[in-house]
Design an enzyme around this catalytic site. Structure first.
Site, PDB file in Angstrom:
ATOM      1  N   TYR A 174      13.033  31.065   3.618  1.00 30.75           N
ATOM      2  CA  TYR A 174      11.331  32.660   4.376  1.00 30.75           C
ATOM      3  C   TYR A 174      12.253  33.171   5.363  1.00 30.75           C
ATOM      4  O   TYR A 174      12.096  32.419   6.535  1.00 30.75           O
ATOM      5  CB  TYR A 174      10.305  31.410   4.291  1.00 30.75           C
ATOM      6  CG  TYR A 174       9.771  31.352   2.943  1.00 30.75           C
ATOM      7  CD1 TYR A 174       9.284  32.398   2.445  1.00 30.75           C
ATOM      8  CD2 TYR A 174       9.939  30.201   2.663  1.00 30.75           C
ATOM      9  CE1 TYR A 174       9.069  32.223   0.817  1.00 30.75           C
ATOM     10  CE2 TYR A 174       9.550  29.714   1.018  1.00 30.75           C
ATOM     11  CZ  TYR A 174       8.834  30.694  -0.078  1.00 30.75           C
ATOM     12  OH  TYR A 174       8.693  30.013  -0.376  1.00 30.75           O
ATOM     13  N   LYS A 212       0.894  -1.240  -0.033  1.00 29.38           N
ATOM     14  CA  LYS A 212       0.126  -0.256  -0.200  1.00 29.38           C
ATOM     15  C   LYS A 212       0.869   1.327  -0.009  1.00 29.38           C
ATOM     16  O   LYS A 212       2.133   1.082   0.222  1.00 29.38           O
ATOM     17  CB  LYS A 212      -0.859   0.049   1.183  1.00 29.38           C
ATOM     18  CG  LYS A 212       0.335  -0.462   3.085  1.00 29.38           C
ATOM     19  CD  LYS A 212      -1.643   0.324   3.748  1.00 29.38           C
ATOM     20  CE  LYS A 212       0.034   0.232   5.155  1.00 29.38           C
ATOM     21  NZ  LYS A 212      -1.294  -0.573   6.509  1.00 29.38           N
TER      22      LYS A 212
END
Length: 391
Positions: free
Chosen positions: A267, A44
């Site tokens: 940032y 999965k």
């Protein structure tokens, strides 16, 4: 204008998967399980970030009996590529989508009598038997038939439905501690014993995931669900299993700029240079699945040295301080996740820095970084779309 299909990797940031290590791990798991216990390989989340389509052959050719996924879309993708491989959906499929389960011959988990009746009717209309595994809730309280006499009665009814083949019944341990594991295991076995006494027969009874399969041999039963251990990720505590991490996440320096003492990077300038240095930009970020909360903690490996990731991690870029590798150049390879050798951080080390577990680190890797499969007979790549695999 037709866009040409490229046979070259289109990024410098790649997820490299060693198929020989996947194959080795599966053989180790199969040997541990023994001849009476089948291995369901859990692929999965795109094979825990390794690329389910790319690793499936190595898994099936080395001892696994079926592939297990969480969703219908994951199962369909595998069945389209490998129609003969048995695939089990461990999650629940909405009623409206059950026709796809039949169309692709997928094994479906069932946890209600109502859905079993619907699937039986749809199967009868197609004159095609549907293979199912029944999920029984022994206390995990996620999905599954609740542990009560009414559920046993409903499961008995399912076992009599002519177009359903109850191939398996299973549960899931919470893995809180040995005592609660034993309570859940006993609950599961009591339910199975009662059902079999009433004529229900399940070739596969399974409750053990990777951790339980290694730590608790008595829980292996007819099948184990091997997830993290397929990929060489160790979460077990009591047992031992020789497995090898198969994944390496790597990139190359894309840009280098001088940064003077006191200047900020990224940032908000949350990192400022303590001295004159050179800063390299690396072309990967949180859109590739790299945890943004690694700011101020992460290290990557460049020319055998660990160097710090600096500043806020961006969607597509990260920056590193080249103080300790002053001769680094554009194009130099950088190991983001290694296997612990060569002064690299392995998946376990990264997960601890990020405050999470190993499975999350690998499964959050997006499909944007191309997968490069090494080992086996040759090197293959999958860039963006797995169906574009190139020889």
């Amino acid at each position: 204008m037709e866009i040409p299909v490229l046979n070259e990797i289109m990024r410098d940031t790649v997820v490299e998967v060693d198929l020989d290590r996947i194959a080795f791990n599966v053989r180790q798991i199969k040997a541990m399980a023994g001849p009476g216990t089948q291995v369901a390989a859990v692929v999965k989340a795109d094979g825990y970030g390794h690329g389910a389509l790319g690793i499936a052959p190595a898994i099936m050719e080395n001892g696994a009996s079926l592939l297990a996924v969480a969703t219908l879309s994951e199962a369909v993708e595998l069945k389209q590529a490998y129609p003969r491989y048995p695939v089990l959906i461990m999650g629940l499929t909405p009623d409206r989508l059950l026709p796809y389960v039949l169309e692709y011959g997928i094994i479906q988990t069932i946890d209600t009598l109502a859905q079993a009746r619907l699937l039986n009717r749809l199967a009868s209309e197609k004159r095609q038997q549907a293979v199912i595994h029944i999920k029984y809730d022994t206390g995990f309280h996620r999905i599954g038939f609740p542990d009560c006499p009414e559920s046993l009665d409903e499961i008995r009814q399912i076992c009599t439905m002519p177009w359903l083949k109850p191939e398996g019944i299973y549960s899931h341990l919470a893995l809180k501690d040995d005592e609660s594991n034993q309570v859940q295991f006993r609950c599961f076995m009591d339910a199975v014993t009662e059902l079999e006494r009433e004529g229900c027969h399940f070739p596969y009874k399974h409750i053990a995931d990777s951790i339980a399969a290694v730590d608790f041999p008595e829980y292996r039963l007819d099948m184990i669900r091997a997830g993290a251990i397929v990929y060489g990720l160790k979460g077990f505590h009591k047992g031992q299993l020789d497995i090898r991490q198969a994944l390496t996440f790597k990139t190359r320096i894309s840009h280098i700029t001088p940064v003077f003492k006191g200047q900020g990077v990224s940032y908000d300038y949350l990192w400022t240079a303590p001295r004159d240095t050179r800063v390299a930009a690396l072309p990967f970020g949180y859109a590739d699945g790299y945890p943004r909360n690694l700011r101020g903690k992460a290290m990557v490996t460049l020319r055998g040295k660990q160097v710090p990731v600096i500043g806020i991690i961006c969607m597509d870029q990260c920056m590193i301080d080249l103080t300790d590798v002053p001769d680094a150049q554009i194009g130099d390879q950088v190991i983001i996740y290694g296997d612990g050798t060569g002064n690299t951080l392995d998946i376990d080390a990264v997960s601890r820095l990020a405050g999470t577990n190993k499975n999350e680190i690998v499964s959050r890797l997006t499909r944007r970084p191309p997968r490069v499969y090494v080992g086996g007979e040759n090197v293959r790549t999958a860039d963006y779309f797995p169906e574009r695999m190139t020889p």
